[in-house]
Scaffold this motif. Structure first.
Motif, PDB file in Angstrom:
ATOM      1  N   VAL A 133       0.856  -1.189   0.000  1.00 27.85           N
ATOM      2  CA  VAL A 133       0.000   0.000   0.000  1.00 27.85           C
ATOM      3  C   VAL A 133       0.891   1.239   0.000  1.00 27.85           C
ATOM      4  O   VAL A 133       2.083   1.148   0.328  1.00 27.85           O
ATOM      5  N   PRO A 134       0.347   2.397  -0.361  1.00 27.36           N
ATOM      6  CA  PRO A 134       1.154   3.628  -0.288  1.00 27.36           C
ATOM      7  C   PRO A 134       1.637   3.894   1.130  1.00 27.36           C
ATOM      8  O   PRO A 134       0.976   3.527   2.111  1.00 27.36           O
ATOM      9  N   PHE A 154      -0.753   5.709   3.406  1.00 23.71           N
ATOM     10  CA  PHE A 154      -1.878   4.879   3.868  1.00 23.71           C
ATOM     11  C   PHE A 154      -1.435   3.993   5.024  1.00 23.71           C
ATOM     12  O   PHE A 154      -2.168   3.839   6.015  1.00 23.71           O
ATOM     13  N   LEU A 175     -10.945   4.730   1.477  1.00 24.19           N
ATOM     14  CA  LEU A 175      -9.737   4.836   0.659  1.00 24.19           C
ATOM     15  C   LEU A 175      -9.299   3.465   0.147  1.00 24.19           C
ATOM     16  O   LEU A 175      -8.875   3.342  -1.016  1.00 24.19           O
ATOM     17  N   ALA A 176      -9.412   2.453   0.979  1.00 23.73           N
ATOM     18  CA  ALA A 176      -8.988   1.106   0.564  1.00 23.73           C
ATOM     19  C   ALA A 176      -9.807   0.601  -0.609  1.00 23.73           C
ATOM     20  O   ALA A 176      -9.266   0.000  -1.555  1.00 23.73           O
ATOM     21  N   TRP A 177     -11.105   0.849  -0.578  1.00 22.58           N
ATOM     22  CA  TRP A 177     -11.956   0.399  -1.680  1.00 22.58           C
ATOM     23  C   TRP A 177     -11.750   1.247  -2.928  1.00 22.58           C
ATOM     24  O   TRP A 177     -11.741   0.723  -4.057  1.00 22.58           O
ATOM     25  N   ARG A 178     -11.578   2.551  -2.754  1.00 20.42           N
ATOM     26  CA  ARG A 178     -11.361   3.430  -3.914  1.00 20.42           C
ATOM     27  C   ARG A 178     -10.047   3.110  -4.615  1.00 20.42           C
ATOM     28  O   ARG A 178      -9.962   3.178  -5.851  1.00 20.42           O
ATOM     29  N   LEU A 179      -9.022   2.767  -3.840  1.00 20.94           N
ATOM     30  CA  LEU A 179      -7.712   2.488  -4.411  1.00 20.94           C
ATOM     31  C   LEU A 179      -7.499   1.000  -4.715  1.00 20.94           C
ATOM     32  O   LEU A 179      -6.455   0.624  -5.254  1.00 20.94           O
ATOM     33  N   LEU A 224      -7.040  -1.502  -2.566  1.00 17.16           N
ATOM     34  CA  LEU A 224      -5.937  -2.007  -1.753  1.00 17.16           C
ATOM     35  C   LEU A 224      -6.277  -3.377  -1.159  1.00 17.16           C
ATOM     36  O   LEU A 224      -7.459  -3.698  -0.945  1.00 17.16           O
ATOM     37  N   ARG A 268      -8.842  -3.978   1.937  1.00 17.80           N
ATOM     38  CA  ARG A 268     -10.189  -3.399   1.905  1.00 17.80           C
ATOM     39  C   ARG A 268     -11.225  -4.279   2.625  1.00 17.80           C
ATOM     40  O   ARG A 268     -12.091  -3.753   3.341  1.00 17.80           O
TER      41      ARG A 268
END
Length: 322
Positions: A173-174, A177, A242-246, A248, A251
């Motif tokens: 992950v970034p 994050f 954020l996890a779902w949008r990216l 990851l 999520r």
């Protein structure tokens, strides 16, 4: 390399790869985790039924008996039952260590975690004895609970690694994050600590004779405990979005964490508005441990098997085929 020697070389290469965790380890690891959660529930029952001094001495139940006696009534049964469960938890942890012995090099992290659990259970037994000998000192009782939560998270870490390939891992992950998740973990720890202090100031001392509390204002602590709790929920909600949008890898587990927190908040509000009923307080204690366990999974899932290790393995297999 000849064709006939290629299969032999390939087999030797496979033999050197880390061995998979077999079914026996998986079964006993899950039993160990469930037992750690269960003993938090039974420990809560000891406290919430006023059975904390049901066995007034330690390591014996009474000065003259290793086990509870009929004269001690239900409180003696509850307290001695919790002590007996400690032995069961210890046996399960020992079995996991024995089963992991042959994988102590290939799965070093898991082997170390199994030793931590076994050692922690032994230390917890001593802390439990100190709790009784100090007349249920609220600070010792609180430490006893936090140590139990830590053991649950260690078991959760073991289970997580058990289903992941062995070898080096790299962040999936970034960086920002990962920092957000670690910060949220700190807020969770703060929430649990304030929850323990709140309970230590409240009416559930564990025994009618154990009237000592930690001296803090329970009503004020209820509000102070709620602040990091709501901050935890808000941060977890951000993590899930954020996890779902990216897309990851955390999520699903972060969503599970959010779900546990929602239930925990609901139980917390219920108990605060209904005079701290014993069953609700006990459920709240167990849910706190499960929240910490789920957070542990989220943190460990921030990393995945290192791509460099994968490429190295692929090169070795390809070389063996030549």
């Amino acid at each position: 390399m000849s064709t006939s020697s290629s299969p032999r070389t390939l087999h030797r290469l496979i033999d050197r790869l880390p061995r998979h965790v077999d079914r026996r380890v998986r079964v006993f690891a899950w039993l160990s985790f469930l037992a750690e959660v269960l003993i938090i529930g039974t420990g809560g029952a000891v406290r919430l039924t006023g059975s904390g001094l049901g066995c007034p001495t330690w390591p014996r139940c009474t000065p003259d008996s290793l086990v509870n006696t009929p004269e001690m009534g239900i409180h003696g049964i509850i307290e001695f039952g919790n002590r007996t469960l400690t032995g069961v938890v210890g046996i399960l942890a020992l079995v996991v260590v024995v089963l992991m012995w042959r994988l102590r090099r290939e799965r070093r992290a898991m082997f170390v975690l199994s030793l931590v659990v076994l050692g922690g259970i032994a230390a917890q037994a001593v802390v439990g004895g100190i709790t009784v000998l100090t007349g249920l000192n609220p600070f010792i009782v609180g430490f006893h609970y936090i140590a139990s939560v830590v053991l649950v998270t260690v078991c959760a870490a073991f289970l997580t690694l058990m289903y992941l390939p062995a070898g080096p891992r790299e962040r999936a992950v970034p960086g920002w994050f990962a920092g957000l998740v670690h910060a949220t973990t700190g807020v969770l720890a703060l929430t649990i600590v304030f929850g323990v202090l709140t309970t230590g100031a409240g009416p559930h001392s564990g025994d009618a004779a154990a009237v000592q509390r930690n001296g803090f204002d329970a009503e004020v602590l209820e509000h102070v405990h709620a602040w990091p709790g709501y901050a935890l929920f808000a941060l977890t909600l951000v993590i899930v979005v954020l996890a779902w949008r990216l897309g990851l890898p955390v999520r699903r587990w972060s969503t599970a964490l959010l779900a546990v927190e929602v239930v925990q908040i609901a139980v917390g509000l219920y108990q605060a508005r209904n005079g701290l009923p014993e069953i609700a307080v006990g459920v709240h204690m167990v849910l706190a441990a499960l929240t910490a366990a789920t957070m542990t999974v989220v943190v460990l899932r921030l990393k995945s098997p290192a791509s460099s290790a994968d490429r190295s393995a692929e090169r070795k297999v390809e070389a063996a085929r030549r």
